[in-house]
Structure formats: structure tokens, C-alpha cells
Design a protein around this motif. Structure first.
Motif, PDB file in Angstrom:
ATOM      1  N   LEU A   3       0.714  -1.365   0.083  1.00 57.57           N
ATOM      2  CA  LEU A   3       0.026   0.179  -0.163  1.00 57.57           C
ATOM      3  C   LEU A   3       0.885   1.218   0.000  1.00 57.57           C
ATOM      4  N   TYR A   5       0.680   3.735   1.610  1.00 59.12           N
ATOM      5  CA  TYR A   5       0.608   4.480   2.908  1.00 59.12           C
ATOM      6  C   TYR A   5       0.864   3.534   3.996  1.00 59.12           C
ATOM      7  N   ARG A   6       0.912   3.773   5.304  1.00 53.73           N
ATOM      8  CA  ARG A   6       0.893   2.901   6.545  1.00 53.73           C
ATOM      9  C   ARG A   6      -0.573   2.579   7.101  1.00 53.73           C
ATOM     10  N   TRP A   7      -0.907   1.405   6.900  1.00 55.96           N
ATOM     11  CA  TRP A   7      -2.247   1.044   7.219  1.00 55.96           C
ATOM     12  C   TRP A   7      -2.248   0.151   8.486  1.00 55.96           C
ATOM     13  N   HIS A  30      -6.225  -4.246   2.576  1.00 59.32           N
ATOM     14  CA  HIS A  30      -7.621  -3.859   3.241  1.00 59.32           C
ATOM     15  C   HIS A  30      -8.477  -5.002   3.165  1.00 59.32           C
ATOM     16  N   PRO A 112      -9.466   1.165   9.288  1.00 63.84           N
ATOM     17  CA  PRO A 112     -10.059   2.093   8.389  1.00 63.84           C
ATOM     18  C   PRO A 112      -9.959   1.765   6.973  1.00 63.84           C
ATOM     19  N   CYS A 113     -11.140   1.654   6.129  1.00 60.22           N
ATOM     20  CA  CYS A 113     -11.224   1.298   5.028  1.00 60.22           C
ATOM     21  C   CYS A 113     -10.628   2.163   3.946  1.00 60.22           C
ATOM     22  N   ARG A 114     -10.496   1.861   2.690  1.00 57.10           N
ATOM     23  CA  ARG A 114      -9.784   2.713   1.702  1.00 57.10           C
ATOM     24  C   ARG A 114     -10.379   3.948   1.507  1.00 57.10           C
ATOM     25  N   GLN A 116     -11.696   5.786   3.838  1.00 59.97           N
ATOM     26  CA  GLN A 116     -11.400   6.504   5.107  1.00 59.97           C
ATOM     27  C   GLN A 116      -9.748   7.107   4.726  1.00 59.97           C
ATOM     28  N   MET A 117      -9.128   5.885   4.347  1.00 55.04           N
ATOM     29  CA  MET A 117      -7.569   6.185   4.022  1.00 55.04           C
ATOM     30  C   MET A 117      -7.398   7.189   2.948  1.00 55.04           C
ATOM     31  N   LYS A 120      -7.984  10.643   4.523  1.00 53.02           N
ATOM     32  CA  LYS A 120      -6.883  10.925   5.447  1.00 53.02           C
ATOM     33  C   LYS A 120      -5.693  11.269   4.387  1.00 53.02           C
ATOM     34  N   VAL A 121      -5.262  10.543   3.587  1.00 56.57           N
ATOM     35  CA  VAL A 121      -4.225  11.197   2.845  1.00 56.57           C
ATOM     36  C   VAL A 121      -4.347  12.298   1.951  1.00 56.57           C
TER      37      VAL A 121
END
Length: 260
Positions: A3, A5-7, A30, A112-114, A116-117, A120-121
Motif C-alpha cells: 500500500l 501508505y501505512r495502514w 484492506h 479504516p477502509c480505503r 477513509q484512508m 486521510k491521505v
């Protein structure tokens, strides 16, 4: 798949390098997956890179074949087409603490789902761009840069196209670190005409008399630049002055005498 980003999925615990066990539910890309099997890869199938990594980091980094299956899949052979086969070694896994974990009511993904991410990103990117829209403000600390402070200005704004010049404090360690990262990207955009001033590939030998040496000699951009390595000299006179560190003073002079 890695990914961008850090999940950190809710309801999970990171294994910090240990492999999951068969039967455990893990979060990956995810999704919620059941570990079907974890099998060490035969040594005769190791690549040269595999051998080098295991030799350097130990048995914890032996490559393993990990098979994952969606948690909603059954043991029916028809569902095996949904399996994912991964080659894993040494990286962390997010293991669900139990079978009760939070999922998104809209997309059914672990939180958090995609969506939401992505939100955030996007918010973080907007906030980051905002730091580069104010001339004379250091993007690292959000503080104004005054004429009395050590600073470095880049005429090209890499974050906001057509934006104002970007100025960093370089007398502050944290700001200087961010400035080095920015400069690395700035140089990479035109390496034939640009030269890094905040990093140096040389080795520093620091003296206790206001001078330092660098293996890059006159190519060294200065004591504020981040170097590959640092050490103190073995000069009796320098050590007679008392204890001192390996990092030169920001105003230290570069000398070309023989290293001691």
C-alpha cells in the motif's frame, strides 16, 4: 501488494516480524484473510538475495510461502481460486485479536477502509501543500524565517506548481533534515545542473580546535551538511582541550591537513 501508505487496521496486533500461524485471521491489503498455510521455502530454491539476507539478519528472515484465503470463503475447493500466495520474510503482520473486528458498513472492509484512508491521505496532502504556499515560512516547523537565522531558499516550489520560493531553517536540526529531503528531490529533478549543499558523501574527522576534515576535500559543502560518517581525531592536542563530539561546529573550518 504494498500500500502507498501505512495502514494500521483496528482490532489487530502487529507481530513485528514473526510470521502468522495457520488458522489465524490477518489484515492484508484492506481485506480480512484466513491463513491457510505457512511453509518455509526449501533452501535449494533460495535466491542469492535470500541467502544474503538470511546471513545478515538471521533465521527470522528465511523466506516462507504464505497462503491466504478470504475469511468469508469456505473450504470448498471451488473457493480456492480466491487464495493469495505470498512470499514473506521478516515483515510485520497485522493479526486480528479475535473473530470480532470492526468493518465498514458501506464497503465491508476492515477499518479504516480505503475510502477513509483516501480521505486521510488527501487531507494530509492538502495540509502539506499549505505549508509550501507561504513565502518566508519554513515548511518544516511552520515558523517564519528571519534574516538573523541560518536558512536555505529553493527558487523552485516542488509542492505547489507556480508557488513561492521555499525557505527552510538550516540552523535547526529537524528543519535541516526536512530541507535535506527536499533538496534530494530538487537535485534529482535536474542532476546535471544542480548540486546538493546539505548532504555530502564524505567521511568527517572532527578536531577540537574549530576545524574539521572531510574526505571530499574542497567538494565538501560545509559542516552543516549531513555526511556519511563522523569520527573524532586522535590528535593529542585536541584531546588535551577536553572532551568533544564527532560532529563539527556549524562554523568550523574545513582543513586539508593529513588525517590523524
Amino acid at each position: 501488494m504494498t500500500l502507498p501508505y501505512r495502514w494500521f487496521p483496528q482490532g489487530t496486533t502487529s507481530t513485528y516480524g514473526d510470521l502468522p500461524e495457520a488458522g489465524q485471521a490477518v489484515a492484508w491489503n484492506h481485506g480480512a484473510w484466513r491463513v491457510v498455510s505457512v511453509t518455509a521455502r526449501p533452501e535449494e530454491l533460495w535466491s542469492a538475495e535470500d541467502r544474503e539476507i538470511v546471513l545478515k539478519h538471521g533465521k527470522r528472515y528465511v523466506p516462507h510461502a504464505v497462503v491466504l484465503r478470504p475469511v468469508d470463503a469456505s473450504d470448498d475447493p471451488k473457493d480456492r481460486g480466491r487464495d493469495v500466495h505470498l512470499l514473506a520474510r521478516g515483515h510485520s503482520w497485522h493479526v486480528f485479536r479475535d473473530e470480532h473486528y470492526p468493518i465498514c458498513s458501506k464497503c465491508r472492509e476492515p477499518l479504516p477502509c480505503r475510502d477513509q484512508m483516501a480521505e486521510k491521505v488527501s487531507k494530509a496532502a492538502a495540509e502539506r501543500m499549505g505549508l509550501y504556499e507561504m513565502a518566508g515560512v519554513c515548511p518544516s516547523c511552520s515558523g517564519p524565517v528571519t534574516a538573523r537565522q541560518r536558512s536555505m531558499t529553493f527558487s523552485e516550489n516542488l509542492e505547489v506548481i507556480g508557488g513561492p520560493p521555499v525557505t527552510f531553517h538550516v540552523g535547526r536540526a529537524d528543519c535541516r533534515h526536512t530541507a535535506r529531503e527536499y533538496e534530494e528531490r530538487w537535485v534529482a529533478a535536474d542532476p546535471q545542473r544542480r548540486k546538493a549543499m546539505l548532504t555530502c558523501p564524505g567521511h568527517v574527522t572532527n578536531h577540537n580546535d574549530g576545524t574539521y576534515q572531510c574526505t571530499q576535500l574542497n567538494e565538501c559543502p560545509g559542516p552543516l551538511a549531513g555526511h556519511m560518517s563522523y569520527s573524532t581525531c586522535r590528535c593529542p592536542d585536541c584531546h588535551a582541550r577536553g572532551r568533544f563530539g564527532c560532529h563539527p561546529h556549524p562554523k568550523a573550518r574545513l582543513v586539508s591537513r593529513e588525517a590523524s
